[in-house]
Write a protein that holds these residues in place. Sequence first.
Motif, short mmCIF file in Angstrom:
data_model
loop_
_atom_site.label_atom_id
_atom_site.label_comp_id
_atom_site.label_asym_id
_atom_site.label_seq_id
_atom_site.Cartn_x
_atom_site.Cartn_y
_atom_site.Cartn_z
N ALA A 45 61.12 50.56 42.03
CA ALA A 45 61.77 49.69 42.11
C ALA A 45 62.24 48.34 41.37
O ALA A 45 63.62 48.40 42.12
N ILE A 46 61.53 48.06 40.58
CA ILE A 46 61.82 46.87 40.18
C ILE A 46 63.24 47.21 39.60
O ILE A 46 64.08 46.58 38.78
N LEU A 47 62.88 48.69 39.15
CA LEU A 47 64.18 48.85 37.79
C LEU A 47 65.58 49.21 38.21
O LEU A 47 66.85 48.44 37.87
N GLY A 48 64.97 49.25 39.04
CA GLY A 48 66.28 49.96 39.90
C GLY A 48 67.16 48.92 40.92
O GLY A 48 68.18 49.28 40.93
N ALA A 49 66.38 48.58 41.09
CA ALA A 49 67.08 46.84 42.16
C ALA A 49 67.46 46.17 41.15
O ALA A 49 68.45 45.76 40.91
N PHE A 50 66.80 46.30 39.63
CA PHE A 50 67.54 45.00 38.31
C PHE A 50 68.90 45.97 38.13
O PHE A 50 69.87 44.64 37.80
N ILE A 51 68.15 47.22 37.40
CA ILE A 51 69.75 47.70 37.64
C ILE A 51 71.19 47.46 38.74
O ILE A 51 72.24 47.56 38.12
N GLY A 52 70.88 47.99 39.59
CA GLY A 52 71.62 47.38 40.84
C GLY A 52 72.78 46.09 40.66
O GLY A 52 73.51 45.54 40.33
N MET A 53 71.69 45.23 40.71
CA MET A 53 72.07 43.71 40.13
C MET A 53 73.11 43.64 39.05
O MET A 53 73.97 42.67 38.77
N LEU A 54 72.94 44.40 37.37
CA LEU A 54 72.59 43.75 36.83
C LEU A 54 74.71 44.81 36.37
O LEU A 54 75.97 44.35 36.42
N ALA A 55 74.74 45.54 37.21
CA ALA A 55 75.87 46.19 37.64
C ALA A 55 77.00 45.53 38.55
O ALA A 55 78.24 45.28 38.15
N ALA A 56 76.22 45.54 39.86
CA ALA A 56 77.15 44.37 40.25
C ALA A 56 77.61 43.10 39.84
O ALA A 56 78.87 42.92 39.76
N TYR A 57 76.59 42.19 38.97
CA TYR A 57 77.10 41.38 38.86
C TYR A 57 78.93 41.90 37.48
O TYR A 57 79.53 41.22 37.93
N ALA A 58 78.57 42.71 36.73
CA ALA A 58 79.31 43.10 36.26
C ALA A 58 80.57 43.61 36.25
O ALA A 58 81.70 42.99 36.17
N CYS A 59 80.80 44.46 37.75
CA CYS A 59 82.04 44.55 38.30
C CYS A 59 82.66 43.11 38.65
O CYS A 59 83.45 42.99 38.91
N GLY A 60 81.62 42.04 39.88
CA GLY A 60 82.12 41.10 39.86
C GLY A 60 83.32 40.38 38.81
O GLY A 60 84.27 39.63 38.76
N LYS A 61 82.24 40.19 37.20
CA LYS A 61 82.64 39.98 35.98
C LYS A 61 84.57 40.26 35.61
O LYS A 61 85.28 39.73 35.30
N TYR A 62 84.26 41.84 35.30
CA TYR A 62 85.09 42.12 35.08
C TYR A 62 86.13 42.98 36.00
O TYR A 62 87.26 43.20 36.16
N VAL A 63 86.05 42.76 37.78
CA VAL A 63 87.39 43.80 38.31
C VAL A 63 87.56 42.68 40.00
O VAL A 63 88.37 43.03 40.24
N GLY A 64 86.47 41.47 40.02
CA GLY A 64 86.59 41.16 41.59
C GLY A 64 87.24 39.87 41.04
O GLY A 64 88.11 40.26 42.55
N TYR A 65 87.60 38.90 40.50
CA TYR A 65 88.53 37.97 40.55
C TYR A 65 90.10 38.44 40.71
O TYR A 65 90.37 38.77 41.57
N PRO A 66 89.99 39.41 39.83
CA PRO A 66 91.41 40.29 40.20
C PRO A 66 91.47 40.83 41.57
O PRO A 66 92.42 40.71 42.03
N PHE A 67 91.02 41.45 41.96
CA PHE A 67 90.66 42.45 43.17
C PHE A 67 91.30 41.56 44.21
O PHE A 67 91.81 41.43 45.40
#
Length: 149
Positions: A8-30
């Motif tokens: 549960a911890i790994l699943g939630a945390f990895i999801g948070m890291l993936a969403a951070y990466a999406c926001g960092k690299y795709v979010g602002y242009p979007f």
Amino acid sequence: MGLAMLCAILGAFIGMLAAYACGKYVGYPFINKYGRFIGITSERWEKAKKNYTDNAEKTLVLGFYIPGIRQISPYFAGISSIPFRKYFLFSLLGTILWTVPFIVAGYYVGDAFNVNPKYVPYLGVVFLVIFVLYVTIKYFKKRKQMSKS
């Protein structure tokens, strides 16, 4: 219980890291390209970004307990360029403080509630219908107010 907690911890945390990466690299242009279609102006964006960066630590730790905030917070952190080390630490802390109590509560209190698993999808549909009704009613109220002014 230990393996469930770790997963549960790994699943939630990895999801948070993936969403951070999406926001960092795709979010602002979007946001720049499509934000105007959902009412995100540059003024609103700057105000929201300032509010988020001022409260990022609290939002990352306590935001797990608020539906909606839990999902959008990592994207917002990435878009707002919160430093990765800071995001990593506060997100990990929030993940642990959110998952551990639920796993422990489920372990000790789970036998008190008997929910037949075959009814869970129907419950999800009920919540979806309630959500769609809420959003629709809110949309029409806002539209009605805009037509009056």
